[in-house]
Motif scaffolding. Sequence first.
Motif, PDB file in Angstrom:
ATOM      1  N   GLU A   1     -22.938  -9.237  -6.836  1.00  0.00           N
ATOM      2  CA  GLU A   1     -22.062  -9.951  -7.758  1.00  0.00           C
ATOM      3  C   GLU A   1     -22.821 -10.476  -8.965  1.00  0.00           C
ATOM      4  OE1 GLU A   1     -18.357 -11.519  -5.009  1.00  0.00           O
ATOM      5  OE2 GLU A   1     -20.030 -12.906  -5.396  1.00  0.00           O
ATOM      6  N   HIS A   2     -24.025 -10.993  -8.747  1.00  0.00           N
ATOM      7  CA  HIS A   2     -24.804 -11.514  -9.865  1.00  0.00           C
ATOM      8  C   HIS A   2     -25.350 -10.390 -10.738  1.00  0.00           C
ATOM      9  CE1 HIS A   2     -24.762 -15.846  -9.130  1.00  0.00           C
ATOM     10  NE2 HIS A   2     -24.821 -15.575  -7.838  1.00  0.00           N
ATOM     11  N   GLU A   3     -25.771  -9.298 -10.114  1.00  0.00           N
ATOM     12  CA  GLU A   3     -26.319  -8.171 -10.873  1.00  0.00           C
ATOM     13  C   GLU A   3     -25.245  -7.516 -11.737  1.00  0.00           C
ATOM     14  OE1 GLU A   3     -29.274  -6.717 -11.152  1.00  0.00           O
ATOM     15  OE2 GLU A   3     -30.461  -7.927  -9.734  1.00  0.00           O
ATOM     16  N   ASN A   4     -23.997  -7.545 -11.277  1.00  0.00           N
ATOM     17  CA  ASN A   4     -22.927  -6.819 -11.951  1.00  0.00           C
ATOM     18  C   ASN A   4     -21.905  -7.720 -12.632  1.00  0.00           C
ATOM     19  OD1 ASN A   4     -23.250  -3.754 -11.167  1.00  0.00           O
ATOM     20  ND2 ASN A   4     -23.742  -4.932  -9.329  1.00  0.00           N
ATOM     21  N   ASP A   5     -22.261  -8.999 -12.809  1.00  0.00           N
ATOM     22  CA  ASP A   5     -21.420  -9.905 -13.577  1.00  0.00           C
ATOM     23  C   ASP A   5     -20.003  -9.987 -13.006  1.00  0.00           C
ATOM     24  OD1 ASP A   5     -20.606 -11.594 -15.660  1.00  0.00           O
ATOM     25  OD2 ASP A   5     -20.065  -9.917 -16.956  1.00  0.00           O
ATOM     26  N   CYS A   6     -19.913 -10.108 -11.678  1.00  0.00           N
ATOM     27  CA  CYS A   6     -18.580 -10.141 -11.055  1.00  0.00           C
ATOM     28  C   CYS A   6     -18.538 -11.156  -9.916  1.00  0.00           C
ATOM     29  CB  CYS A   6     -18.182  -8.750 -10.572  1.00  0.00           C
ATOM     30  SG  CYS A   6     -19.336  -7.979  -9.414  1.00  0.00           S
ATOM     31  N   VAL A   7     -19.034 -12.355 -10.168  1.00  0.00           N
ATOM     32  CA  VAL A   7     -19.012 -13.416  -9.160  1.00  0.00           C
ATOM     33  C   VAL A   7     -17.560 -13.733  -8.791  1.00  0.00           C
ATOM     34  CG1 VAL A   7     -19.566 -15.826  -8.683  1.00  0.00           C
ATOM     35  CG2 VAL A   7     -21.197 -14.389  -9.944  1.00  0.00           C
ATOM     36  N   GLY A   8     -17.283 -13.755  -7.498  1.00  0.00           N
ATOM     37  CA  GLY A   8     -15.931 -13.990  -7.015  1.00  0.00           C
ATOM     38  C   GLY A   8     -15.220 -12.718  -6.589  1.00  0.00           C
ATOM     39  N   LEU A   9     -15.842 -11.565  -6.830  1.00  0.00           N
ATOM     40  CA  LEU A   9     -15.217 -10.291  -6.483  1.00  0.00           C
ATOM     41  C   LEU A   9     -14.951 -10.183  -4.982  1.00  0.00           C
ATOM     42  CD1 LEU A   9     -14.283  -7.429  -7.216  1.00  0.00           C
ATOM     43  CD2 LEU A   9     -16.657  -6.682  -7.045  1.00  0.00           C
ATOM     44  N   TRP A  10     -15.956 -10.507  -4.175  1.00  0.00           N
ATOM     45  CA  TRP A  10     -15.785 -10.396  -2.724  1.00  0.00           C
ATOM     46  C   TRP A  10     -14.653 -11.290  -2.221  1.00  0.00           C
ATOM     47  CZ3 TRP A  10     -17.065  -7.369   1.250  1.00  0.00           C
ATOM     48  CH2 TRP A  10     -16.898  -7.865   2.546  1.00  0.00           C
ATOM     49  N   ASP A  11     -14.626 -12.522  -2.691  1.00  0.00           N
ATOM     50  CA  ASP A  11     -13.598 -13.465  -2.244  1.00  0.00           C
ATOM     51  C   ASP A  11     -12.196 -12.979  -2.602  1.00  0.00           C
ATOM     52  OD1 ASP A  11     -15.460 -15.162  -1.151  1.00  0.00           O
ATOM     53  OD2 ASP A  11     -15.550 -16.486  -2.897  1.00  0.00           O
ATOM     54  N   SER A  12     -12.082 -12.212  -3.663  1.00  0.00           N
ATOM     55  CA  SER A  12     -10.766 -11.772  -4.121  1.00  0.00           C
ATOM     56  C   SER A  12     -10.197 -10.628  -3.289  1.00  0.00           C
ATOM     57  CB  SER A  12     -10.838 -11.325  -5.587  1.00  0.00           C
ATOM     58  OG  SER A  12     -11.480 -10.053  -5.708  1.00  0.00           O
ATOM     59  N   LEU A  13     -11.019  -9.922  -2.523  1.00  0.00           N
ATOM     60  CA  LEU A  13     -10.563  -8.732  -1.810  1.00  0.00           C
ATOM     61  C   LEU A  13      -9.659  -9.091  -0.632  1.00  0.00           C
ATOM     62  CD1 LEU A  13     -13.892  -6.675  -1.785  1.00  0.00           C
ATOM     63  CD2 LEU A  13     -11.907  -6.321  -3.262  1.00  0.00           C
ATOM     64  N   ASN A  14      -8.579  -8.326  -0.469  1.00  0.00           N
ATOM     65  CA  ASN A  14      -7.641  -8.592   0.633  1.00  0.00           C
ATOM     66  C   ASN A  14      -7.634  -7.499   1.701  1.00  0.00           C
ATOM     67  OD1 ASN A  14      -6.079  -6.448  -0.414  1.00  0.00           O
ATOM     68  ND2 ASN A  14      -4.851  -7.837  -1.661  1.00  0.00           N
ATOM     69  N   PHE A  15      -8.352  -6.385   1.447  1.00  0.00           N
ATOM     70  CA  PHE A  15      -8.478  -5.282   2.416  1.00  0.00           C
ATOM     71  C   PHE A  15      -7.115  -4.703   2.818  1.00  0.00           C
ATOM     72  CE2 PHE A  15     -12.968  -5.973   4.361  1.00  0.00           C
ATOM     73  CZ  PHE A  15     -13.479  -6.272   3.116  1.00  0.00           C
ATOM     74  N   VAL A  16      -6.183  -4.634   1.868  1.00  0.00           N
ATOM     75  CA  VAL A  16      -4.853  -4.102   2.161  1.00  0.00           C
ATOM     76  C   VAL A  16      -4.963  -2.626   2.551  1.00  0.00           C
ATOM     77  CG1 VAL A  16      -4.422  -3.559  -0.296  1.00  0.00           C
ATOM     78  CG2 VAL A  16      -2.502  -3.783   1.310  1.00  0.00           C
ATOM     79  N   LYS A  17      -4.226  -2.239   3.571  1.00  0.00           N
ATOM     80  CA  LYS A  17      -4.305  -0.868   4.094  1.00  0.00           C
ATOM     81  C   LYS A  17      -3.098  -0.034   3.671  1.00  0.00           C
ATOM     82  CE  LYS A  17      -7.299  -1.622   8.101  1.00  0.00           C
ATOM     83  NZ  LYS A  17      -7.727  -2.980   7.763  1.00  0.00           N
ATOM     84  N   LEU A  18      -3.315   1.262   3.594  1.00  0.00           N
ATOM     85  CA  LEU A  18      -2.284   2.186   3.154  1.00  0.00           C
ATOM     86  C   LEU A  18      -1.039   2.110   4.033  1.00  0.00           C
ATOM     87  CD1 LEU A  18      -1.307   4.508   1.346  1.00  0.00           C
ATOM     88  CD2 LEU A  18      -2.518   6.089   2.876  1.00  0.00           C
ATOM     89  N   ARG A  19      -1.213   1.953   5.324  1.00  0.00           N
ATOM     90  CA  ARG A  19      -0.071   1.888   6.236  1.00  0.00           C
ATOM     91  C   ARG A  19       0.875   0.756   5.844  1.00  0.00           C
ATOM     92  NH1 ARG A  19      -2.697   0.764  10.331  1.00  0.00           N
ATOM     93  NH2 ARG A  19      -3.210   2.897  10.986  1.00  0.00           N
ATOM     94  N   ALA A  20       0.304  -0.389   5.502  1.00  0.00           N
ATOM     95  CA  ALA A  20       1.124  -1.533   5.112  1.00  0.00           C
ATOM     96  C   ALA A  20       1.861  -1.255   3.797  1.00  0.00           C
ATOM     97  CB  ALA A  20       0.251  -2.777   4.980  1.00  0.00           C
ATOM     98  N   ILE A  21       1.182  -0.594   2.868  1.00  0.00           N
ATOM     99  CA  ILE A  21       1.813  -0.259   1.584  1.00  0.00           C
ATOM    100  C   ILE A  21       2.965   0.724   1.801  1.00  0.00           C
ATOM    101  CG2 ILE A  21       1.441   0.855  -0.650  1.00  0.00           C
ATOM    102  CD1 ILE A  21      -1.442  -0.222  -0.535  1.00  0.00           C
ATOM    103  N   LYS A  22       2.732   1.735   2.637  1.00  0.00           N
ATOM    104  CA  LYS A  22       3.787   2.705   2.934  1.00  0.00           C
ATOM    105  C   LYS A  22       5.013   2.024   3.533  1.00  0.00           C
ATOM    106  CE  LYS A  22       1.173   6.969   3.852  1.00  0.00           C
ATOM    107  NZ  LYS A  22       0.823   7.949   4.918  1.00  0.00           N
ATOM    108  N   ASN A  23       4.788   1.135   4.477  1.00  0.00           N
ATOM    109  CA  ASN A  23       5.906   0.431   5.114  1.00  0.00           C
ATOM    110  C   ASN A  23       6.675  -0.405   4.101  1.00  0.00           C
ATOM    111  OD1 ASN A  23       5.325   1.517   7.640  1.00  0.00           O
ATOM    112  ND2 ASN A  23       4.037  -0.200   8.248  1.00  0.00           N
ATOM    113  N   HIS A  24       5.954  -1.026   3.191  1.00  0.00           N
ATOM    114  CA  HIS A  24       6.607  -1.858   2.172  1.00  0.00           C
ATOM    115  C   HIS A  24       7.447  -1.000   1.223  1.00  0.00           C
ATOM    116  CE1 HIS A  24       7.161  -5.475  -0.180  1.00  0.00           C
ATOM    117  NE2 HIS A  24       6.865  -4.785  -1.277  1.00  0.00           N
TER     118      HIS A  24
END
Length: 286
Positions: free
Chosen positions: A184-207
Amino acid sequence: MHIDEFKDLFYKDTKNEPDKNRLRQHFNSFYFSYEDFLLSKVSIKDKILEVGSGHSLLLNYLKLKNYDIKGIEPYSEGFESFTKMNKIINNIFKIDAIEPEKIAIENYNPVNNYDTIISGYVIEHVNKWEDCINSKLEMLNNNGKIIMYLPNYMLPFEMHFFIPIIINKKITNYFYKDRIKSFEHENDCVGLWDSLNFVKLRAIKNHLKKHNVNYQIDYDYSYRILKHHVENRKKKLNDLNKYYNKGNLFYVLYTLLCFLVDKKILKIIKFFPLFFHPYLKITINK
């Protein structure tokens, strides 16, 4: 202006920037996005919304090509280098760069609906991804389409950080917290990990089924984007030494990926089940 001419000017304009490598990574990402945009056959007559404009390169380049496009950026933390892009675009195009509106898609109220909505790597960063999709569908014209890009979390590998997912996000963070923090520090993206929700394709398909809309998944997309990554980074394999030594499993996996792409062996991934595809491109039709 042709995109290759734009690339030459961009590289020239950023050659003295202290963070030129990061800025050029953004440009390479835009270059691929534009190529994929052309493959998507979006009409120049369409009214377009880009959700997740970020560095605004695609937004401004399409505007220069006379597309009717508006951009919003829902992700407000990190990525400070995005703010430099407007100055660079001003210098190259001699125009006032368009800035994306900083607003969550759920809070955005357009005057008119859109024919095409492009959503690039946004849905995995929002807390209520269902609301995000619902909002896009509501502001889409009849016969319109949403072109959505996201990592495939059916595959237990986190492609932003290039680390395996060990059971869930919390346990993965426990084992790789130093790697995550460093990235995050090397790539100027602090907070990136915290923002991830790990949404899966199966859930998107159902929605999507609940909304009775059709969708298509591009089985060639993972190969195209992996090929793009390899072509832009295979000459910089030593950069991986920041995180991995040459005996590390991830370094070995990356060199193997380069080999498979170079020899075009990886093209067969389009015949594999989606579990093996690290990236997804979903086109949703209303």
